[in-house]
Design a protein around this motif. Structure first.
Motif, PDB file in Angstrom:
ATOM      1  N   VAL A  24       2.577 -13.718   2.463  1.00  0.00           N
ATOM      2  CA  VAL A  24       1.565 -13.454   3.482  1.00  0.00           C
ATOM      3  C   VAL A  24       0.614 -12.355   2.992  1.00  0.00           C
ATOM      4  CG1 VAL A  24       1.151 -12.617   5.822  1.00  0.00           C
ATOM      5  CG2 VAL A  24       3.031 -14.205   5.390  1.00  0.00           C
ATOM      6  N   SER A  28      -2.980 -14.219   2.660  1.00  0.00           N
ATOM      7  CA  SER A  28      -3.765 -14.128   3.896  1.00  0.00           C
ATOM      8  C   SER A  28      -5.146 -13.558   3.584  1.00  0.00           C
ATOM      9  CB  SER A  28      -3.047 -13.233   4.919  1.00  0.00           C
ATOM     10  OG  SER A  28      -2.843 -11.932   4.392  1.00  0.00           O
ATOM     11  N   LEU A  52      -3.650  -9.548   5.625  1.00  0.00           N
ATOM     12  CA  LEU A  52      -2.576  -8.801   6.280  1.00  0.00           C
ATOM     13  C   LEU A  52      -2.866  -7.306   6.318  1.00  0.00           C
ATOM     14  CD1 LEU A  52       0.342  -8.925   7.473  1.00  0.00           C
ATOM     15  CD2 LEU A  52       1.170  -8.543   5.145  1.00  0.00           C
TER      16      LEU A  52
END
Length: 292
Positions: A24, A28, A52
């Motif tokens: 992530v 992201s 993130l």
């Protein structure tokens, strides 16, 4: 290996959640992009604004992404390999497991206390808890009564332990150069605080990790049982950490920041840490039942 079942379960959870957390962090990308904010101290800080770590500063967020790459492609594979090796009865595998768990413990301690609040808060909480208990149980699985007998008499304890002493003193002086001058000139708060609450990295290093490095090296030089336990573990941890720090420095350089002399010092510390780890492992005698 004592506590084999619980360590295996905890390590499996760590692998799964670390893959999720690091992925992530890396992949992201949503957000408005970089923007400036005024801190409570009246200073202007540029916020990263993407993915993130969108609420982290533009200087720190890329470092987190760089560390996620190391966690995903170095830390996770090492954790899996060391767990398998340790479960087969290898003392070297257990040291590798403890050191790798130490890296995960410190990494997610920093993510939890320094990272701006994000959707992975509970993931960081679970990772911190599982790594702490897995690390503690792995350390408790060693028998200190005969641990010195597992090391060759030719183990270069003065060189290896001396480097840990040097590491702790050198990095402490580096951090004190950040902390002390503002105290002397009356400005109090270093610019590196940015919009965060305090100097998390410097504080935990000075209060915990560097004293542990110093004590481990000193006990290893004196050939004390705790020195034989802590020093191999610390060097594995340090080797992975310095790899992550090198990635962070490279990431900063790619953003056009001045990375001298860090681009020389950090990889040097990492290389010496890896060399010391190899020297330690070459001088460890495995139990006769290793692969029984």
């Amino acid at each position: 290996m004592k506590h084999k079942k619980s360590i295996t379960v905890l390590s499996s959870v760590i692998v799964l959640l670390a893959i999720i957390g690091a992925s992530v962090g890396i992949f992201s990308s949503g957000g408005p992009g970089p923007y400036d904010i005024e801190t409570v101290r009246g200073e202007t800080v540029t916020v990263y604004g993407k993915g993130l770590y969108k609420h982290m500063s533009q200087d720190v967020a890329p470092q987190g992404i760089a560390q996620d790459y190391v966690t995903l492609f170095v830390g996770v594979p090492l954790l899996i390999i060391s767990l398998i090796w340790a479960r087969r009865g290898s003392l070297k595998g257990r040291f590798l497991l403890a050191g790798t768990l130490g890296y995960f413990l410190v990494t997610y301690l920093f993510y939890l206390v320094m990272g701006m609040y994000n959707i992975l808060f509970l993931v960081y909480v679970i990772l911190l808890g599982t790594t702490f208990f897995a690390f503690a149980q792995t350390l408790l699985s060693f028998d200190l009564t005969n641990i010195s007998e597992r090391f060759s008499e030719r183990t270069p304890v003065k060189f290896i332990g001396g480097f840990l002493l040097f590491n702790s003193i050198a990095i402490a002086l580096m951090w004190l150069q950040v902390v002390v001058p503002p105290l002397l000139d009356g400005s109090i708060i270093p610019g590196q605080v940015e919009h965060y609450t305090t100097l998390i990295v410097q504080g935990l290093d000075l209060g915990l990790l560097l004293p542990l490095s110093f004590v481990s090296g000193l006990l290893f030089i004196k050939r004390k049982p705790f020195g034989y336990l802590l020093t191999p573990v610390y060097f594995i941890f340090l080797s992975i950490l310095m790899t992550a720090l090198t990635a962070k420095v490279v990431a900063m350089g790619m953003l056009g920041q001045n990375i001298m002399p860090a681009i020389v010092i950090i990889p040097f510390f990492g290389l010496v840490s890896i060399i010391c780890s190899i020297l330690i492992f070459k001088n460890i005698r495995e139990p006769v039942h290793e692969y029984a």
